[in-house]
Scaffold this motif. Sequence first.
Motif, mmCIF file in Angstrom:
data_model
loop_
_atom_site.group_PDB
_atom_site.id
_atom_site.type_symbol
_atom_site.label_atom_id
_atom_site.label_comp_id
_atom_site.label_asym_id
_atom_site.label_seq_id
_atom_site.Cartn_x
_atom_site.Cartn_y
_atom_site.Cartn_z
ATOM 1 N N LYS A 1 0.834 -1.209 0.000
ATOM 2 C CA LYS A 1 0.000 0.000 0.000
ATOM 3 C C LYS A 1 0.865 1.254 0.000
ATOM 4 N N GLN A 2 1.963 1.214 0.724
ATOM 5 C CA GLN A 2 2.855 2.377 0.783
ATOM 6 C C GLN A 2 3.532 2.587 -0.572
ATOM 7 N N GLU B 1 1.129 4.357 -2.700
ATOM 8 C CA GLU B 1 1.091 5.763 -2.282
ATOM 9 C C GLU B 1 2.290 6.528 -2.852
ATOM 10 N N LYS C 1 1.623 7.435 -6.424
ATOM 11 C CA LYS C 1 0.675 8.553 -6.462
ATOM 12 C C LYS C 1 1.389 9.874 -6.209
ATOM 13 N N GLU C 2 2.253 9.890 -5.199
ATOM 14 C CA GLU C 2 2.968 11.120 -4.849
ATOM 15 C C GLU C 2 3.943 11.539 -5.960
ATOM 16 N N SER D 1 5.112 17.884 -2.566
ATOM 17 C CA SER D 1 5.233 16.527 -3.125
ATOM 18 C C SER D 1 6.556 15.878 -2.744
ATOM 19 N N ASP E 1 6.229 14.833 0.804
ATOM 20 C CA ASP E 1 5.372 13.646 0.902
ATOM 21 C C ASP E 1 6.109 12.394 0.451
ATOM 22 N N VAL F 1 6.728 9.090 2.681
ATOM 23 C CA VAL F 1 6.265 7.782 2.208
ATOM 24 C C VAL F 1 7.446 6.805 2.114
ATOM 25 N N TYR G 1 7.839 3.330 4.049
ATOM 26 C CA TYR G 1 8.076 2.102 3.275
ATOM 27 C C TYR G 1 9.339 1.384 3.782
#
Length: 97
Positions: free
Chosen positions: A23-24, A27, A30-31, A50, A53, A57, A61
């Motif tokens: 899931k990370q 993410e 996405k970032e 960004s 972020d 992330v 992770y």
Amino acid sequence: MDYVKSAEAWAIHRGLDKANSDKQLIELIKEVGQLAEAHNKGYRDKQIDSIGDIAVVLTIYALQNGLHLDDCIREAYNTIKDRTGKMKDGVFIKDGD
């Protein structure tokens, strides 16, 4: 302040250190997409957001996989620190490639 350690503590407090790293990774993608959009549109404030972020992330992770972001950056830097090469069209091409 050590922001990597702060992000790790934030993640641990919320149980993210034990969550599924798949899931990370999603993410992270996405970032990175948001960074690309900010870059393309020249939105400096969104670039800063960004990049921050992405760093958080990546920190989470790494934590989920028993790693620490500082260690990963140190390893990467030690690999490239003595690398030689040349710039071509704005891209660094290492010798031997």
